[in-house]
Design an enzyme around this catalytic site. Structure first.
Site, PDB file in Angstrom:
ATOM      1  N   LYS A  19       1.234  -1.604   0.088  1.00  0.00           N
ATOM      2  CA  LYS A  19      -0.668  -0.392  -0.108  1.00  0.00           C
ATOM      3  C   LYS A  19       1.295   1.323   0.114  1.00  0.00           C
ATOM      4  O   LYS A  19       1.795   1.323   0.974  1.00  0.00           O
ATOM      5  CB  LYS A  19      -1.057  -0.051   1.352  1.00  0.00           C
TER       6      LYS A  19
ATOM      7  N   ASP B 110      -7.473   4.415  -4.336  1.00  0.00           N
ATOM      8  CA  ASP B 110      -7.575   4.096  -3.141  1.00  0.00           C
ATOM      9  C   ASP B 110      -8.520   5.624  -2.704  1.00  0.00           C
ATOM     10  O   ASP B 110      -8.579   5.735  -3.666  1.00  0.00           O
ATOM     11  CB  ASP B 110      -5.973   4.160  -2.340  1.00  0.00           C
TER      12      ASP B 110
HETATM   13  P1  NDP Z   1     -12.736   7.531  -2.500  1.00  0.00           P
HETATM   14  O1  NDP Z   1     -11.675   8.293  -2.476  1.00  0.00           O
HETATM   15  O2  NDP Z   1     -12.695   7.207  -3.789  1.00  0.00           O
HETATM   16  O3  NDP Z   1     -14.415   7.956  -1.465  1.00  0.00           O
HETATM   17  C1  NDP Z   1     -14.338   7.896  -0.330  1.00  0.00           C
HETATM   18  C2  NDP Z   1     -15.816   8.247   0.097  1.00  0.00           C
HETATM   19  O4  NDP Z   1     -15.252   7.907   1.302  1.00  0.00           O
HETATM   20  C3  NDP Z   1     -15.434   9.784  -0.733  1.00  0.00           C
HETATM   21  O5  NDP Z   1     -16.992  10.010   0.075  1.00  0.00           O
HETATM   22  C4  NDP Z   1     -15.185  10.357   0.889  1.00  0.00           C
HETATM   23  O6  NDP Z   1     -16.094  12.242   1.530  1.00  0.00           O
HETATM   24  C5  NDP Z   1     -15.166   9.242   2.504  1.00  0.00           C
HETATM   25  N1  NDP Z   1     -14.566   9.957   3.147  1.00  0.00           N
HETATM   26  C6  NDP Z   1     -13.093   9.245   2.804  1.00  0.00           C
HETATM   27  N2  NDP Z   1     -11.845  10.022   4.622  1.00  0.00           N
HETATM   28  C7  NDP Z   1     -13.156   9.807   4.772  1.00  0.00           C
HETATM   29  C8  NDP Z   1     -13.098  10.240   6.751  1.00  0.00           C
HETATM   30  N3  NDP Z   1     -12.558  10.242   7.244  1.00  0.00           N
HETATM   31  N4  NDP Z   1     -14.672  10.886   7.026  1.00  0.00           N
HETATM   32  C9  NDP Z   1     -15.920  10.584   6.229  1.00  0.00           C
HETATM   33  N5  NDP Z   1     -15.572   9.872   5.116  1.00  0.00           N
HETATM   34  C10 NDP Z   1     -14.349   9.852   4.930  1.00  0.00           C
HETATM   35  O7  NDP Z   1     -12.558   5.941  -2.270  1.00  0.00           O
HETATM   36  P2  NDP Z   1     -12.906   4.620  -2.697  1.00  0.00           P
HETATM   37  O8  NDP Z   1     -14.154   4.626  -2.751  1.00  0.00           O
HETATM   38  O9  NDP Z   1     -11.893   4.251  -3.710  1.00  0.00           O
HETATM   39  O10 NDP Z   1     -12.395   4.171  -1.278  1.00  0.00           O
HETATM   40  C11 NDP Z   1     -12.943   3.654   0.228  1.00  0.00           C
HETATM   41  C12 NDP Z   1     -12.588   2.911   1.485  1.00  0.00           C
HETATM   42  O11 NDP Z   1     -13.153   1.706  -0.146  1.00  0.00           O
HETATM   43  C13 NDP Z   1     -11.344   3.170   1.228  1.00  0.00           C
HETATM   44  O12 NDP Z   1     -11.068   1.887   2.390  1.00  0.00           O
HETATM   45  C14 NDP Z   1     -10.669   1.569   0.265  1.00  0.00           C
HETATM   46  O13 NDP Z   1      -9.390   1.566   0.929  1.00  0.00           O
HETATM   47  C15 NDP Z   1     -11.438   0.778   0.229  1.00  0.00           C
HETATM   48  N6  NDP Z   1     -11.483  -0.150  -1.217  1.00  0.00           N
HETATM   49  C16 NDP Z   1     -11.729   0.536  -2.030  1.00  0.00           C
HETATM   50  C17 NDP Z   1     -10.968  -0.163  -2.950  1.00  0.00           C
HETATM   51  C18 NDP Z   1     -10.805   1.058  -4.431  1.00  0.00           C
HETATM   52  O14 NDP Z   1     -10.874  -0.089  -5.580  1.00  0.00           O
HETATM   53  N7  NDP Z   1     -10.861   1.473  -5.213  1.00  0.00           N
HETATM   54  C19 NDP Z   1     -10.917  -1.667  -3.034  1.00  0.00           C
HETATM   55  C20 NDP Z   1     -10.928  -2.275  -1.887  1.00  0.00           C
HETATM   56  C21 NDP Z   1     -11.068  -1.372  -1.132  1.00  0.00           C
HETATM   57  P3  NDP Z   1     -15.218  12.950   1.156  1.00  0.00           P
HETATM   58  O15 NDP Z   1     -15.156  13.132  -0.791  1.00  0.00           O
HETATM   59  O16 NDP Z   1     -15.547  14.056   2.198  1.00  0.00           O
HETATM   60  O17 NDP Z   1     -13.732  12.922   1.044  1.00  0.00           O
END
Ligand code: NDP
Length: 446
Positions: free
Chosen positions: A124, A164
């Site tokens: 990561k 991510d």
């Molecule tokens: P994105 O950046 O596309 O979206 C993240 C979302 O979560 C946004 O809506 C963001 O809000 C919100 N968010 C992020 N940090 C916080 C926080 N501290 N408190 C509240 N809301 C938060 O990321 P992903 O959708 O790619 O990833 C989401 C999760 O899924 C993570 O845990 C990631 O590790 C996991 N994941 C992702 C994969 C992938 O293929 N993308 C694969 C496997 C797991 P805002 O826009 O306001 O920042």
């Protein structure tokens, strides 16, 4: 091996890394009995070698913002374990990023990648740089400066990064472009690439769709139909939006989405039109959820609140970030009749919340199993890149659905508690661990 002793030692050697300690403790607690049936593991101190990353790159990234000011961010790549394949794992750009968070994610990734049955080790990376509010040119300059340092350490058969939090198609494109220029090669060194330069169909959808497929497998064990079920989702990024899209296709009701500013609630479920509006706003316009109520005043927006206590749901699919469901959220979910939790995010439930879900014997799928569809499809992208072929969306989607069914079957095999209850945490951890452990044993002390 005694989990408490290993954890105390890790805490002494690596203080101030709570997320890393939390992830390691969860895995070790589940595998302790199985591990102790293999004295050969202990003789080569396998557990410590599996918990401490192979290597970590830490560096400063300096870049120039649009006003001409020089900015500095901290950046990292954690190469955790490559016993079963090249290091593989996403890159996170978020102001909260630190070594503890990346070490926990790389550790989890190792077990998740093992569960997919594809040849991928765990890694990561990331930075405390936040793309939010930055111009495209600023994001590009940052991505190039990050890769100027990292490119030497990654490669199609060495270490393959992906997206991510904060890293989507735009960031992957900029990073891959700069990598290609520095390395003078066009290979599958990144996944999540654009379709015109080696990306795979269904990769953007894969984590969210995969989580839904895993959920369907869990529900099938109880004969429950997803149609009409109320599902609370957190987040509104890549994982959350594609989870919602698939749920609507399946006839479920999506009752919430959120971002870091607050939660948007649809007490009767978002209509297809409302969801399409949110998808457009979040995916293409980099908008904020609070803007949605301007167009749909019937929806409710709650500032700085997570969705879990705001609306009744049958199923929760946390898809934002780590530790976003705490003990009191878990209590509220259970009291309101939630009978399944399937994690799109990595480690979204605190240790206390996990205990409550397991004690209540609900269907509970940890992220390393339920969200493995993203990295599995990255593995399929790597396979297509090395053959210089592109598979159809139907082909990739079918493989994704088969992989999720297989991960579910592995969890059931190792997590069956004998009384009919499947402990998916235990199942995923043991299944993921055994494959990596056997590969490490065969390769000697490295
Ligand atoms: P994105 O950046 O596309 O979206 C993240 C979302 O979560 C946004 O809506 C963001 O809000 C919100 N968010 C992020 N940090 C916080 C926080 N501290 N408190 C509240 N809301 C938060 O990321 P992903 O959708 O790619 O990833 C989401 C999760 O899924 C993570 O845990 C990631 O590790 C996991 N994941 C992702 C994969 C992938 O293929 N993308 C694969 C496997 C797991 P805002 O826009 O306001 O920042």
């Amino acid at each position: 091996m005694k989990t408490s002793e290993v954890i105390s030692e890790l805490m002494r050697r690596f203080p101030n890394e709570p997320e890393y300690h939390q992830a390691v403790e969860e895995v070790l607690t589940s595998i302790e009995d199985v591990y102790n049936k293999h004295p050969e593991f202990e003789r080569v101190n396998l557990i410590e070698r599996l918990c401490i990353p192979d290597r970590i790159f830490t560096f400063r990234v300096s870049w120039v913002d649009d006003s001409g000011k020089v900015r500095n961010n901290m950046a990292y790549r954690v190469q955790h374990n490559n016993a079963i394949g090249p290091y593989k794992g996403g890159i996170r750009f978020h102001s909260s990023v630190n070594l503890s968070i990346l070490k926990f994610l790389a550790f989890e990734q190792t077990f998740k990648n093992s569960l997919t049955t594809l040849a991928m080790g765990g890694a990561k990376g990331g930075s405390d740089f936040s793309p939010r509010g930055k111009s495209n040119m600023e994001v590009m300059r940052f991505c190039q400066a990050y890769i100027a340092e990292l490119w030497r350490h990654i490669g199609a058969d060495t270490d393959v990064p992906a997206g991510d939090i904060g890293v989507g198609a735009r960031e992957v494109g900029y990073m891959y472009g700069y990598y290609k220029k520095m390395a003078r090669e066009f290979t599958g060194t990144f996944t999540g690439k654009g379709l015109t330069f080696g990306g795979s169909l269904i990769r953007p959808e894969a984590t969210g769709y995969g989580n839904c497929y895993f959920l369907l497998n869990m529900l099938a064990t109880k004969g429950i139909d997803i149609k009409g079920k109320r599902v609370a989702i957190s987040g509104s990024g890549n994982v959350a939006t594609y989870t919602a899209k698939k749920l609507l296709q399946l006839g479920a009701k999506v009752v919430s989405m959120s971002d870091s500013d607050g939660s948007l609630i649809a007490p009767d479920g978002f209509t297809q039109e409302q969801f399409d509006h949110i998808f457009e706003l979040k995916t293409y316009m980099r908008g904020r959820l609070y803007e949605v109520v301007d167009t749909y005043p019937d929806l409710k927006y709650y500032e700085r609140k997570r969705p879990w206590k705001l609306v009744q749901c049958d199923i929760a699919m946390p898809s934002a970030t780590q530790n976003e469901i705490d003990g009191s959220d878990a209590d509220a979910l259970l009291a309101n009749g939630c009978f399944a939790v399937s994690e799109g995010a990595n480690m979204p439930s605190t240790k206390e919340a996990v205990h409550k879900f397991l004690a209540a014997k609900i269907l509970y799928a940890p992220g390393k199993a339920a969200n493995a569809g993203g990295v599995a499809t990255s593995g399929l992208e790597m396979a297509q890149n090395s053959q210089k072929l592109s598979w159809s969306a139907e082909e990739v989607d079918k493989k994704l659905s088969d992989i999720m069914a297989n991960i579910h079957a592995q969890c059931v095999r190792y997590g069956n508690e004998g009384d009919g209850y499947v402990n998916y945490v235990k199942g995923a951890n043991i299944a993921g661990f055994m494959k990596v452990a056997e590969a490490m044993m065969a390769q000697g002390v490295l």
